[in-house]
Enzyme design. Sequence first.
Site, PDB file in Angstrom:
ATOM      1  N   ARG B 224     -13.622  -3.850  37.561  1.00  7.55           N
ATOM      2  CA  ARG B 224     -12.568  -4.717  38.082  1.00  7.55           C
ATOM      3  C   ARG B 224     -11.501  -3.846  38.736  1.00  7.55           C
ATOM      4  O   ARG B 224     -11.231  -2.723  38.267  1.00  7.55           O
ATOM      5  CB  ARG B 224     -11.916  -5.525  36.950  1.00  7.55           C
ATOM      6  CG  ARG B 224     -12.764  -6.671  36.419  1.00  7.55           C
ATOM      7  CD  ARG B 224     -12.765  -7.870  37.367  1.00  7.55           C
ATOM      8  NE  ARG B 224     -13.580  -8.972  36.846  1.00  7.55           N
ATOM      9  CZ  ARG B 224     -14.877  -9.143  37.122  1.00  7.55           C
ATOM     10  NH1 ARG B 224     -15.512  -8.291  37.907  1.00  7.55           N
ATOM     11  NH2 ARG B 224     -15.524 -10.183  36.635  1.00  7.55           N
ATOM     12  N   HIS B 272     -16.476  -6.147  47.072  1.00  2.59           N
ATOM     13  CA  HIS B 272     -16.879  -6.759  45.795  1.00  2.59           C
ATOM     14  C   HIS B 272     -18.295  -7.346  45.884  1.00  2.59           C
ATOM     15  O   HIS B 272     -18.517  -8.546  45.635  1.00  2.59           O
ATOM     16  CB  HIS B 272     -15.870  -7.838  45.366  1.00  2.59           C
ATOM     17  CG  HIS B 272     -15.890  -8.117  43.884  1.00  2.59           C
ATOM     18  ND1 HIS B 272     -14.774  -8.395  43.143  1.00  2.59           N
ATOM     19  CD2 HIS B 272     -16.926  -8.126  42.992  1.00  2.59           C
ATOM     20  CE1 HIS B 272     -15.106  -8.600  41.874  1.00  2.59           C
ATOM     21  NE2 HIS B 272     -16.408  -8.434  41.760  1.00  2.59           N
TER      22      HIS B 272
END
Lengths: 309, 309
Positions: B224, B272
């Site tokens: 993350r 991502h």
Amino acid sequence: MALLLKSDIERGDAWQRALRACEPDMTVHDWPYDGDPAEIEFALVWGPPRGALRDFPNLKAIFSIGAGIDHLASDPELPDGVPVVRMVEPGLTAGMTEFVILSVLTHHRFMLDYAIQQRDKVWREIPQIAAAQRTVGIMGLGVLGSEAADKLAAFGFDVAGWSRSPKERPGIATFHGDAGLAPFLARSAILICLLPLTPETQGILNARTFAALPRGAALISIGRGAHVVEADLLAALDSGQIGGASLDVFRDEPLPSESPFWTHPRVIMTPHVASMTIPDSAAEAVVANIRRLRAGQPLEHVVDLGRGY
Amino acid sequence: MALLLKSDIERGDAWQRALRACEPDMTVHDWPYDGDPAEIEFALVWGPPRGALRDFPNLKAIFSIGAGIDHLASDPELPDGVPVVRMVEPGLTAGMTEFVILSVLTHHRFMLDYAIQQRDKVWREIPQIAAAQRTVGIMGLGVLGSEAADKLAAFGFDVAGWSRSPKERPGIATFHGDAGLAPFLARSAILICLLPLTPETQGILNARTFAALPRGAALISIGRGAHVVEADLLAALDSGQIGGASLDVFRDEPLPSESPFWTHPRVIMTPHVASMTIPDSAAEAVVANIRRLRAGQPLEHVVDLGRGY
């Protein structure tokens, strides 16, 4: 027992150390050698001058420092009857497998496109496909091609191989010969060339080959530069028939600064580094082969100079 | 039996099809839902609005669409007593393993340096080291980290893992807890972050962490964005303490155009995409877990919301 070594300059010392560690009783002479030619029984060489190996009357075997032996096969004045041995050693194989996996994953995961998006500051996900839906084709199923094929199949890719003569390999779809080339190419979204360089394979990556691939296919060229007709590759890249290329080998090396490959946005270029022979592991392989010969057993990995590999 | 689905817009249809194929008797409602809240027994969600899952009195389980559950754990108004299940499915795991291997090989084989050489038209071989001499460290030994560690070890890398609690894994050197972090970092020339995001791991990749790595280490950040103190990473990249970084996640996504990561020559940036849940294989995993619950067996992969993963 004496061996004559012609390496590239930077790695000469590493070879000397590695060979001495494996076989203390063997004298290793660096090239050029001005002692008694009759003493030399073995040569471990990269790119010897034409005809130079004829000077050693007691030469029993010529070991190539690299996996390819085109630097020897192209010499019409090789000594008659002296076996030429290709380099098969775990360090070279592991390095090539790494480079193949790296290059296939680079194209499979759209890293060229993402690099262009990064340059343009574009944040956009490109829909990914699973490895099982990605067809990978390997030209050349020798030691290096077979190992790469197995590792790619273990990753879940849909792998095929093409070779001159028929070969079978579990988990790999195999094709061979002229008749097998078109169907092999038609199913290869990522094409890897690991062929030996011979008169038959020179220029094998040409406009016809590229046209037979699925549109937008990726090319990974890591055999020899002379496999590729470079003008045809540039045209295929510019038309989009080839969507991206990882090029490690070139017709002229170092690649001339005017070559368009340096700056092509769909080309990842490396300076002939896909894999190299590692003296430590290679010395073991060479010494083991020499011991085999001295024990009256046949040498392993002898080249068929007639077919060129 | 009814399931409420909150996916991203593009993949809603794929989820509907995949779930119906696995369990024709289950009704799948798309979010937002204006039917009878009492009908909903299961939720399969990504990023539901805060408190929204409290509206369903008969909810038996909340399935996260992604491997991370921070989008749920950060909601203080989750319904009490309803288990939260992380996504564990082979498509997601395979995609992450691919991305880890790709990123590790990219740094192991100096592809950032070769890209800069290509840009500058420099033909120069960078001495390669063997995988066995390359230390790789993985932070996070859950499903994704463990699988990546095994695959990297199979490639011959010298792999270590770090986790909050002690874990053992054949072929992997394991470290844990605060006391294990410094020795783990000191031996990690390539560092991969696959930790869950919790209050404890927020900002764990900071100046102190980077200083504990070997000089010139590579960072692969695919957990993350909030794991990374971005200003510290930029400073470490600029000083050379971090030699290169593959960054797939960021504090703010999409990454703002003014972020220096877009243009940093030592950064490979992706939006991502390291891995994503594949509806076909994920629907099977979710349906299998629902069947387990209905058969009176315990759910698999339930999150401990107290520790946050």
